[in-house]
Design an enzyme around this catalytic site. Sequence first.
Site, PDB file in Angstrom:
ATOM      1  N   LYS A 200       1.264  -0.982  -0.073  1.00 41.26           N
ATOM      2  CA  LYS A 200      -0.359   0.173   0.059  1.00 41.26           C
ATOM      3  C   LYS A 200       0.855   1.512  -0.012  1.00 41.26           C
ATOM      4  O   LYS A 200       1.524   1.368   0.919  1.00 41.26           O
ATOM      5  CB  LYS A 200      -0.376  -0.631   1.698  1.00 41.26           C
ATOM      6  CG  LYS A 200      -1.882   1.501   1.418  1.00 41.26           C
ATOM      7  CD  LYS A 200      -3.074   1.173   2.489  1.00 41.26           C
ATOM      8  CE  LYS A 200      -3.450   2.044   2.860  1.00 41.26           C
ATOM      9  NZ  LYS A 200      -4.850   1.931   3.670  1.00 41.26           N
TER      10      LYS A 200
ATOM     11  N   ARG B 212     -10.824   9.429   2.346  1.00 40.73           N
ATOM     12  CA  ARG B 212     -10.487   9.967   3.557  1.00 40.73           C
ATOM     13  C   ARG B 212     -11.785  11.413   4.164  1.00 40.73           C
ATOM     14  O   ARG B 212     -12.149  11.162   5.430  1.00 40.73           O
ATOM     15  CB  ARG B 212      -8.972  10.681   4.062  1.00 40.73           C
ATOM     16  CG  ARG B 212      -8.571   9.174   3.287  1.00 40.73           C
ATOM     17  CD  ARG B 212      -7.056  10.392   3.849  1.00 40.73           C
ATOM     18  NE  ARG B 212      -5.838   9.073   3.778  1.00 40.73           N
ATOM     19  CZ  ARG B 212      -4.513   9.525   3.675  1.00 40.73           C
ATOM     20  NH1 ARG B 212      -3.943  11.062   3.823  1.00 40.73           N
ATOM     21  NH2 ARG B 212      -3.722   8.031   3.065  1.00 40.73           N
TER      22      ARG B 212
ATOM     23  N   LYS C 131       1.046   9.526   5.907  1.00 41.73           N
ATOM     24  CA  LYS C 131       1.151   8.371   6.241  1.00 41.73           C
ATOM     25  C   LYS C 131       2.701   7.687   5.469  1.00 41.73           C
ATOM     26  O   LYS C 131       3.036   6.834   5.893  1.00 41.73           O
ATOM     27  CB  LYS C 131      -0.151   7.831   6.005  1.00 41.73           C
ATOM     28  CG  LYS C 131      -1.329   8.354   6.953  1.00 41.73           C
ATOM     29  CD  LYS C 131      -2.927   7.063   6.034  1.00 41.73           C
ATOM     30  CE  LYS C 131      -3.839   7.409   7.041  1.00 41.73           C
ATOM     31  NZ  LYS C 131      -4.887   6.963   6.817  1.00 41.73           N
TER      32      LYS C 131
ATOM     33  N   GLU D 212       7.828  -7.039   0.709  1.00 43.60           N
ATOM     34  CA  GLU D 212       6.682  -6.896   1.961  1.00 43.60           C
ATOM     35  C   GLU D 212       5.451  -8.052   1.724  1.00 43.60           C
ATOM     36  O   GLU D 212       4.730  -8.914   2.161  1.00 43.60           O
ATOM     37  CB  GLU D 212       5.798  -5.783   1.341  1.00 43.60           C
ATOM     38  CG  GLU D 212       6.718  -4.348   2.329  1.00 43.60           C
ATOM     39  CD  GLU D 212       6.227  -4.455   3.659  1.00 43.60           C
ATOM     40  OE1 GLU D 212       5.526  -4.905   4.091  1.00 43.60           O
ATOM     41  OE2 GLU D 212       6.666  -2.959   4.232  1.00 43.60           O
TER      42      GLU D 212
ATOM     43  N   LYS E 135      -2.197  -1.481  -4.359  1.00 42.03           N
ATOM     44  CA  LYS E 135      -2.936  -0.494  -3.856  1.00 42.03           C
ATOM     45  C   LYS E 135      -2.030   0.700  -3.934  1.00 42.03           C
ATOM     46  O   LYS E 135      -1.583   1.132  -2.965  1.00 42.03           O
ATOM     47  CB  LYS E 135      -3.726  -0.166  -2.394  1.00 42.03           C
ATOM     48  CG  LYS E 135      -4.678   0.564  -2.530  1.00 42.03           C
ATOM     49  CD  LYS E 135      -5.072   0.627  -1.131  1.00 42.03           C
ATOM     50  CE  LYS E 135      -5.882   1.705  -0.960  1.00 42.03           C
ATOM     51  NZ  LYS E 135      -6.798   2.115   0.500  1.00 42.03           N
TER      52      LYS E 135
ATOM     53  N   SER F 253     -10.505   5.294  -4.018  1.00 46.67           N
ATOM     54  CA  SER F 253     -11.227   6.379  -4.795  1.00 46.67           C
ATOM     55  C   SER F 253     -10.685   7.594  -6.000  1.00 46.67           C
ATOM     56  O   SER F 253     -10.976   8.337  -6.420  1.00 46.67           O
ATOM     57  CB  SER F 253     -11.608   7.260  -3.478  1.00 46.67           C
ATOM     58  OG  SER F 253     -10.743   7.881  -2.705  1.00 46.67           O
TER      59      SER F 253
ATOM     60  N   TYR G  37     -15.237   0.586  -7.165  1.00 43.04           N
ATOM     61  CA  TYR G  37     -16.666   1.586  -6.329  1.00 43.04           C
ATOM     62  C   TYR G  37     -17.297   1.170  -7.367  1.00 43.04           C
ATOM     63  O   TYR G  37     -18.500   1.535  -7.108  1.00 43.04           O
ATOM     64  CB  TYR G  37     -16.512   3.260  -6.043  1.00 43.04           C
ATOM     65  CG  TYR G  37     -14.851   3.110  -5.184  1.00 43.04           C
ATOM     66  CD1 TYR G  37     -15.776   2.990  -3.360  1.00 43.04           C
ATOM     67  CD2 TYR G  37     -14.166   3.577  -4.695  1.00 43.04           C
ATOM     68  CE1 TYR G  37     -14.626   2.751  -2.057  1.00 43.04           C
ATOM     69  CE2 TYR G  37     -12.671   3.890  -3.824  1.00 43.04           C
ATOM     70  CZ  TYR G  37     -13.801   3.271  -2.667  1.00 43.04           C
ATOM     71  OH  TYR G  37     -12.667   3.073  -1.554  1.00 43.04           O
TER      72      TYR G  37
HETATM   73  C1  PBG Z   1      -6.627   3.522   5.503  1.00 44.50           C
HETATM   74  C2  PBG Z   1      -7.900   2.438   4.425  1.00 44.50           C
HETATM   75  C3  PBG Z   1      -7.681   4.084   3.177  1.00 44.50           C
HETATM   76  C4  PBG Z   1      -8.495   3.154   1.554  1.00 44.50           C
HETATM   77  C5  PBG Z   1      -8.938   2.495   2.322  1.00 44.50           C
HETATM   78  N1  PBG Z   1      -8.801   1.940   3.528  1.00 44.50           N
HETATM   79  C6  PBG Z   1      -7.329   4.988   2.818  1.00 44.50           C
HETATM   80  C7  PBG Z   1      -5.917   5.782   3.170  1.00 44.50           C
HETATM   81  O1  PBG Z   1      -5.333   4.559   4.237  1.00 44.50           O
HETATM   82  O2  PBG Z   1      -5.485   6.731   4.472  1.00 44.50           O
HETATM   83  C8  PBG Z   1      -8.307   3.931   0.630  1.00 44.50           C
HETATM   84  C9  PBG Z   1      -9.753   3.701  -0.187  1.00 44.50           C
HETATM   85  C10 PBG Z   1      -9.478   4.737  -1.834  1.00 44.50           C
HETATM   86  O3  PBG Z   1      -8.612   5.442  -1.375  1.00 44.50           O
HETATM   87  O4  PBG Z   1     -10.126   3.961  -2.186  1.00 44.50           O
HETATM   88  N2  PBG Z   1      -6.562   2.191   6.548  1.00 44.50           N
END
Ligand code: PBG
Length: 342
Positions: free
Chosen positions: A203, A213, A227, A243, A258, A284, A323
């Site tokens: 990720k 968010r 993050k 990983e 992701k 998203s 989505y």
């Molecule tokens: C949080 C999480 C995130 C997403 C899924 N789980 C956001 C982040 O890490 O800030 C993102 C999903 C998306 O943007 O569609 N643990």
Amino acid sequence: MRSAARMMPPSKRPRRLRQAQWIRTLVREHTLAAEDLIWPIFVTEGRGVRESIAALPGVSRLSIDQLVVDAKRAQALGIPAIAVFPVTAEALKDDLGTHATDPSGLACRAASALAEAVPALGLIGDIALDPYTSHGHDGVFRDGEVLNDETVGILAEMALVHARAGFNVVAPSDMMDGRVGATRAALDAAELERTLILSYAVKYASAFYGPFRSALGSARRQGSVDKRTYQMDPANAREALREVALDLEEGADLVMVKPGLPYLDVIRQVKDTWQVPTVAYQVSGEYAMLRAGADAGAFAWTDALMESLLAFKRAGADAIITYAALEVAEHLRSGYATTARA
Ligand code: PBG
């Protein structure tokens, strides 16, 4: 006189395989099916609630009763699993994300309702503290640091509570070290050895999570949490393989990359290297970007959407979180793949 007239005719003609839909269909290397899709859904408190999300046109926050309605539709369309993301009331958030392990929390209540109403549908629970922390980090945040081991203990307990509530799959999305192993051990000790772990193994610290968010969080800090001390550097690919290696060793059943579209090379490398079930997340920001492009008249929404999802299959993904899953499944049912753009 045009020089083309004097050219030697080509002896090889790849276009022969593209001359009509029937032959294009016959030689197509990859297909997209409803069976490939996982639908992420935002769940919120209340009854009869379908609240649209400004940052994600076409996506809504649903109360549990509405979630059940949509889950049934998803199942009827052949979508094998959904992923549930709870919207947590600000009053329930604190520095430690205490509410994450509350068995009466919204995500767990949603899982119980879904397990009863649609028992054959796969239920994926997101395991991370960010929906529950006042600061928005995925872990315990103290003295300017996100603490790894303390967080892992909470995540393992959170996974246990979620599995007991009815989630078939727990999906740690936090990128703490060692959380897959700790989660597997906790599940096994509780005789939940059937519960699957879908690890967000790779990720990235990505700009593309912005709309997610804002869909979940408060206006106060939407999109602004840094993050980078736990999510991966977008510049790295070798690190992704490492990983995945660790998460598989620790007991992950499926691994995720992701975001999706900007990281197709990583999906391909993970799949080629490990040959394990590999999931891609069309996040998203990717969804919002396609919508914005379509709304601006740059391209047709459905065609761009289908093309980008097919790219995940070509890159080696076994399943795709999107989505748009419901709408894609509907297009596929009405024959999109074989008749459209013929
Ligand atoms: C949080 C999480 C995130 C997403 C899924 N789980 C956001 C982040 O890490 O800030 C993102 C999903 C998306 O943007 O569609 N643990």
